[in-house]
Write a protein that holds these residues in place. Structure first.
Motif, PDB file in Angstrom:
ATOM      1  N   UNK A 155      50.054  64.538  18.451  1.00 29.00           N
ATOM      2  CA  UNK A 155      48.648  64.929  18.485  1.00 29.00           C
ATOM      3  C   UNK A 155      47.751  63.790  18.025  1.00 29.00           C
ATOM      4  N   UNK A 156      46.526  63.728  18.616  1.00 30.76           N
ATOM      5  CA  UNK A 156      45.584  62.679  18.246  1.00 30.76           C
ATOM      6  C   UNK A 156      45.266  62.743  16.764  1.00 30.76           C
TER       7      UNK A 156
ATOM      8  N   UNK B  41      42.261  64.147  12.924  1.00 29.69           N
ATOM      9  CA  UNK B  41      41.291  64.476  13.966  1.00 29.69           C
ATOM     10  C   UNK B  41      42.057  64.853  15.234  1.00 29.69           C
ATOM     11  N   UNK B  42      41.713  65.999  15.797  1.00 27.83           N
ATOM     12  CA  UNK B  42      42.351  66.461  17.016  1.00 27.83           C
ATOM     13  C   UNK B  42      41.332  66.528  18.142  1.00 27.83           C
TER      14      UNK B  42
ATOM     15  N   UNK C 194      36.657  68.472  23.176  1.00 26.15           N
ATOM     16  CA  UNK C 194      36.437  69.179  21.920  1.00 26.15           C
ATOM     17  C   UNK C 194      37.128  68.437  20.794  1.00 26.15           C
ATOM     18  N   UNK C 195      36.352  68.095  19.755  1.00 25.93           N
ATOM     19  CA  UNK C 195      36.846  67.373  18.589  1.00 25.93           C
ATOM     20  C   UNK C 195      36.963  68.340  17.421  1.00 25.93           C
ATOM     21  N   UNK C 196      38.125  68.372  16.807  1.00 23.33           N
ATOM     22  CA  UNK C 196      38.391  69.265  15.679  1.00 23.33           C
ATOM     23  C   UNK C 196      38.699  68.412  14.460  1.00 23.33           C
ATOM     24  N   UNK C 197      37.808  68.425  13.476  1.00 23.99           N
ATOM     25  CA  UNK C 197      37.999  67.688  12.227  1.00 23.99           C
ATOM     26  C   UNK C 197      38.065  68.679  11.071  1.00 23.99           C
TER      27      UNK C 197
ATOM     28  N   UNK D 226      33.054  72.624  15.230  1.00 27.13           N
ATOM     29  CA  UNK D 226      33.711  71.578  16.005  1.00 27.13           C
ATOM     30  C   UNK D 226      32.750  70.982  17.017  1.00 27.13           C
ATOM     31  N   UNK D 227      32.899  69.677  17.232  1.00 26.75           N
ATOM     32  CA  UNK D 227      32.000  68.975  18.141  1.00 26.75           C
ATOM     33  C   UNK D 227      32.521  69.065  19.572  1.00 26.75           C
TER      34      UNK D 227
END
Length: 457
Positions: free
Chosen positions: A18-19, A76-77, A97-100, A133-134
């Motif tokens: 995963x990123x 960060x995903x 979609x960025x999940x922090x 989430x962004x």
């Protein structure tokens, strides 16, 4: 940034993890420099007995200590969300979609977005918006069809300007872009129709709507076919009954043959695999897909049966059939047509076609193979319509390429002249001549109907 469509893909690095892995955070060079300078100033102040140097170095050490205490732990995903179904060419959208982490994740994200044939786009934005989430909207635009490589997103998160993640990558899967269809009028049909029902009038007697003649009643005629006005006029005593005889209805069978052995663009320099074909210029295979989808749509909507044959593939062709569901299968098969290995693309025998079928051949006419196929089909009694799918070639600057293209162009013109001399129509499907294709098809259909024995236009 614009290109073809994308399938939904989970965010993954090139290695498959995963990123932003959990152990991917590291201090940036400014953090290391602050610690080193602070220690150096404290050591110098002790050795030199200067308190002012300690006052200068202590803030840097305190900042480094605070940064270390608040170091991030949540990776960060990133996820790419795209429609899972095939789409048509044009303006397409995607959502990254960025999940922090809510409190211990990245606060700034650096993005590098690339796509074949487009300029690279760099973005720096906040990882979260209002504690959510962004979501980053992405747009792609292309006239290309078929399997398309699309988004590649390289991203790296950072926190407080002192910690950063190892760069990771999110790559979208190959997207299948379906060809669109242009409206066409009447199309040329085979000389003989098949079946006992359909949208066209055949030359044999049967149930239909087009009048053939008035004939005396014979055993086997239906009573509802009696024309009482004609009977009253010709036989007032009702000694002989007269019936109206009509032409039977039938359906036409057409086979679309796509020459996907090669794919060339308007730039001659890209014909041998050098350079990148521009995404705003359709290739020969894009034009073939669009033309075949247009012909298939017009025939299926008229109630005819349509089949598909790909010259570059050895798989079983799509047999002729009718209906909207079969039209979707045809369009999907056209989108999958793409060049294969040239060594395995040569056919010893031409494709076998159903009897009484008309052939629509979509080719660039850059070699002699299409001529051999057309002559073989004509010998077997199949009418053939050739659709020229070579794009409008750009002017060539290099002298050696200009000479090569001039020779190829003259050979191609000789092939088109040979087809015209043999009575095989060639319809151009590129540039401004694409708009005239419908008129050309209409003229061919009218000429074919006019020359059917026993019929009037």
């Amino acid at each position: 940034m614009t290109v073809g469509g994308i399938i939904v893909a989970r965010g993954r690095t090139s290695s498959g993890r995963p990123a932003g892995g959990p152990n991917g955070w590291r201090p940036i060079s400014a953090y290391t420099a602050a610690v080193a300078v602070g220690i150096l100033l404290l050591a110098t102040s002790v050795l030199a007995g200067r308190a002012d140097l300690a006052l200068i170095g202590i803030p840097g050490l305190l900042a480094a200590t605070w940064a270390y205490a608040s170091r991030p732990t949540t990776p960060l995903r990133a996820d790419l969300h795209e429609p899972s179904s095939p789409t048509t060419p044009g303006e397409l959208t995607a959502t990254l979609r960025l999940t922090a982490g809510p409190g211990d994740g990245a606060d700034i994200v650096h993005l590098r977005i690339t796509a074949p044939g487009h300029r690279t786009t760099h973005l720096t934005l906040a990882a979260r918006t209002q504690d959510q989430d962004r979501e980053v909207p992405l747009g792609l635009s292309s006239v290309r069809t078929g399997p398309q490589q699309t988004f590649t997103v390289d991203l790296r998160g950072s926190r407080h300007g002192t910690w950063e993640e190892e760069p990771t990558q999110v790559r979208a899967a190959t997207r299948l872009v379906l060809p669109g269809a242009a409206p066409l009028g009447r199309l040329p049909l085979p000389r003989r129709l098949r079946g006992l029902t359909g949208p066209h009038s055949a030359r044999r007697l049967g149930d239909g709507t087009e009048l053939r003649d008035i004939h005396p009643f014979t055993p086997g005629d239906r009573l509802r076919r009696i024309d009482w006005r004609t009977t009253a006029r010709r036989s007032p005593e009702l000694e002989t009954l007269y019936v109206r005889r009509t032409y039977s209805t039938a359906e036409a069978t057409a086979v679309l043959v796509v020459d996907s052995r090669d794919e060339v663009g308007p730039d001659v320099r890209t014909w041998r695999g050098y350079g990148i074909i521009r995404v705003d210029e359709p290739t020969s295979l894009d034009l073939a897909r669009h033309a075949a989808a247009s012909v298939a749509t017009a025939l299926v909507e008229a109630g005819d049966r349509v089949g598909l044959e790909d010259l570059a593939r050895r798989r079983r062709p799509l047999p002729p059939s009718a209906g909207r569901r079969h039209l979707r299968r045809l369009v999907h098969g056209l989108a999958l047509a793409h060049p294969k290995d040239p060594a395995s693309a040569h056919r010893v025998r031409p494709p076998q076609l159903p009897a009484d079928a008309i052939v629509y051949l979509f080719t660039t006419l850059l070699d002699d193979d299409p001529l051999h196929l057309v002559r073989t089909w004509r010998t077997a009694g199949h009418p053939v319509v050739v659709i020229d799918t070579l794009p409008d070639v750009h002017p060539v600057i290099e002298s050696h390429l200009a000479i090569a293209w001039q020779i190829g162009r003259l050979e191609r013109e000789d092939r088109i002249a040979a087809l015209d001399a043999e009575g095989i129509p060639v319809v151009r499907w590129a540039g401004s001549q694409r708009d005239q294709a419908a008129v050309r098809f209409e003229a061919l259909a009218h000429a074919a109907r006019r020359h059917v024995p026993g019929r009037t236009p």
